[in-house]
Design an enzyme around this catalytic site. Structure first.
Site: not given
Length: 708
Positions: A55, A385, A415, A445, A478, A571, A599
């Protein structure tokens, strides 16, 4: 204009807000706190140290990298939450990271020693007997040494352009004339992070510690005076290059490949050195790498912790089971009858999946059924993704090969997943899928899939809208929601959405979905305004990853001042400060960090369960999501699905084990000591309700002919 005192400057009230980067660092500390929690299994604690580290790596590559660019391009720019300049923020970040690294070192030592007592040992070469040293020497000579390129730095051999986050060894050398020289050895990423010790089950040596004993052989004509392991973190924010994509670039995929190459050589933003702090070393490295001393960090913890996730393979399964979270299998509902029934199942009633507690299989079977179904004419989907071995992508390829019209909005700018998406886009295109890359200047997204069937001249829509990516791996890690519906009105919205995306139209209007950048932010603020009109009867719940958008923050504060009861489960980042008298004192913010990454995004407006407005969304309450991305939120129309989501929200709000609550000093604290409600554990414990289990048992008996 710099202001960090909490005053009102211009039209912005800095008293109620805090800086995004500093808020994120507090989130990552909550991740690290899991490594210090004795109730978490030992190897999971070690993994949390690894997660904290990765992270922090990404934070420096992206956020610090972006701030670094802004400080050069626009040094007078100010943060609209604090009035701080980029330079002030950077200095605050650099200062705040050091105590986190000290805490990580502490937890690393504790967990490493505890794991050693359980049979998982990080071995030093000098601690092995001659037999095992000989084995490692053979391994080094056969597999490691041929890949190494040791270099001396001098006027003819300049300091090498080291790869981002590669593990490197610095060697201080003395030649025969007594002159001091710098030696550099970059460890190739193709080498394994750890090497198991044969004959020592559970024991391993880190690759850098395997190389160290042979440095003299790698620099044979010099005397070695000192050795340091280090790593450079480079700016990986390539967004500033996007504006250079012009009409002369005809292939966007090729353009993205060029950008990925640039990422490897961008400016360094951090230097990590393993070992105790040394001011001379800091000064020397700052000079060599042209980096500020404030960006140099010393630590005891290994600079690459990714190997934490492979350690369980070194020990017997029964031993590993004691060191890991209990195994679980995601739930299959009684309504699930396999792929051949998915259209009928969804046509009968909206279905909700709650990952990772529910299996992704019903959605996978829906796609598989669509690929084979003679009545299906088209499949349209947005992809951000994908898993490396994606069944979803395989089913899309299968559908295209079967003659279906398969249209994919593929986001190449996800990313650190860019290369994976580039590879899949090529494979999908080769199978006959139609690929576009979303509107110019906006990341797509959204998580939306539309399957269209034509049956005897009538059109049926089967729409899936979710909060998470189409990724089988993250669906087991998630917490996300997946809605599957045959609602015709939602289907019409989805059909129009895809048509708008193909035309590059960002101003579409819809009945039951919100789409950014046009309507999402406006509709959220409108929802807050409707609750403001109710005064103390108003009620709002937001569950998301982060809150950074200033206009939304200000409207939430207005709702608080009007007496609206507001609960938020965020979160990660929260740029709002709670508990400010007469400003934000009706707002509660919690953050949950636990076994699974929280998530899901849920918006609730209204106190009464039966009449409240409820949405699931792909969008966080962040400026980038609401103004610079294409996001989709969907109104929940089905009564039972609505009840399910409200129950999920209520359970999350009741969490007092993994939850931390934000106080008005900007810090997070345990809700209470020895709490009794761990939401993730409750979701796991209730994997099968008694009636669900009974239904599935009866179905299995019927399937195999054991009805009697």
């Amino acid at each position: 204009m710099e202001n960090i005192t909490g005053n009102v400057t211009g039209n912005r009230n800095y008293q109620i807000t805090q800086n995004r980067e500093l808020s994120w660092l507090k989130f990552n500390q909550r991740v690290l706190d899991e490594a210090g929690d004795s109730t978490v299994p030992l190897l999971e604690r070690f993994k949390f140290i690894s997660i904290f580290t990765s992270n922090l790596d990404e934070f420096f590559m992206v956020r610090v990298g972006s701030l670094y660019d802004i400080s050069i391009i626009n040094p007078d720019d100010v943060d609209n939450k604090t009035g701080m300049s980029p330079e002030v923020i950077l200095n605050s970040v650099f200062k705040s990271v050091t105590p986190l690294l000290r805490l990580r070192d502490k937890y690393y030592r504790e967990v490493l020693d505890a794991l050693a007592n359980k049979g998982l040992k990080d071995i030093d070469y000098s601690g092995l007997d001659s037999k095992h040293q000989k084995q490692l020497r053979q391994y080094f000579e056969q597999f490691v040494e041929p890949k190494l390129s040791p270099q001396v730095v001098d006027s003819r051999r300049p300091f090498p352009n080291l790869e981002n986050k590669s593990i490197c060894i610095y060697v201080e050398l003395i030649n025969k004339k007594g002159n001091r020289l710098d030696g550099i050895l970059q460890i190739p990423s193709s080498l394994p992070n750890i090497v198991p010790i044969k004959g020592h089950p559970g024991s391993y040596i880190r690759i850098e510690n395997l190389i160290l004993p042979f440095l003299q052989e790698l620099f044979p004509i010099y005397s070695i005076e000192a050795v340091r392991i280090f790593s450079i973190t480079r700016n990986a924010d390539i967004s500033f290059y996007e504006e250079k994509f012009g009409d002369e670039e005809t292939d966007y995929r090729q353009y993205m490949k060029k950008l990925l190459k640039k990422r490897k050589s961008l400016n360094p933003v951090r230097l990590e050195i393993q070992g105790s702090k040394n001011e001379n070393i800091k000064s020397q490295f700052s000079r060599l790498l042209k980096i500020k001393p404030s960006q140099v960090y010393f630590c005891e913890c290994p600079l690459n912790m990714k190997y934490a996730f492979s350690l369980e393979s070194l020990i017997p399964k029964e031993v590993a089971a004691e060191l890991l979270y209990p195994h679980f299998e995601p739930k299959l509902y009684s309504w699930y009858k396999g792929s051949e029934n998915m259209f009928q199942t969804i046509r009968r009633k909206d279905r909700l999946l709650f990952y990772p507690f529910d299996s992704m299989r019903p959605f996978l079977d829906l796609l598989k059924a669509a690929a084979d179904d003679d009545y299906v004419t088209s499949i349209k989907i947005t992809i951000y993704r994908l898993a490396p071995n994606s069944r979803i992508a395989s089913y899309l390829c299968m559908a295209a090969e079967n003659g279906k019209d398969v249209s994919v909005i593929m986001e190449l700018r996800a990313r650190f997943d860019e290369q994976n998406n580039i590879n899949w886009s090529e494979q999908l295109e080769n199978s006959g899928c139609h690929i576009i890359y979303g509107p110019n200047g906006y990341k797509c997204h959204s998580k939306i899939c539309l399957i269209t069937r034509k049956v005897h001249g009538a059109t049926e829509y089967f729409t899936q809208i979710g909060t998470g990516n189409y990724n089988e791996k993250t669906a087991r890690q998630y917490t996300d929601l997946c809605l599957m519906t045959a609602n015709y009105s939602i289907g019409i919205d989805a059909e129009k959405f895809f048509k708008d995306m193909w035309l590059g139209n960002l101003n579409g209007t819809y009945s039951n979905i919100w789409v950014s950048p046009k309507s999402m932010k406006k509709n959220i603020i409108d929802g807050l305004n409707r609750e403001i009109a109710k005064g103390r009867q108003g009620y709002v719940v937001f569950k998301a990853n982060s809150l950074t958008e200033r206009d939304v923050i200000d409207q939430i504060a207005e709702a608080s001042k009007a007496g609206v009861e507001i609960h938020m489960v965020l979160r990660s980042i929260c740029c709002l400060r709670t508990g400010i008298p007469e400003e934000t004192d009706n707002i509660e913010v919690k953050s949950i960090v636990g076994r699974f990454l929280e998530h899901s995004r849920i918006y609730r407006f209204g106190r009464e369960d039966s009449t409240c407005e409820l949405f699931i969304s792909s969008a966080d309450l962040m400026t980038r999501n609401l103004t610079r991305r294409v996001e989709v939120a969907c109104r929940i129309l089905d009564v039972d699905v609505k009840r399910q989501i409200i129950q999920i929200l209520n359970t999350v709000l009741a969490d007092d084990v993994n939850a931390r609550i934000l106080k008005n000093d900007g810090n997070y604290y345990k809700v209470r000591e020895n709490g009794h409600c761990c939401s993730q554990k409750k979701f796991l414990d209730s994997t099968f309700q008694p009636e669900e289990k009974k239904s599935i048992i009866l179905w299995v008996k019927k399937l195999f002919g054991f009805d009697s």
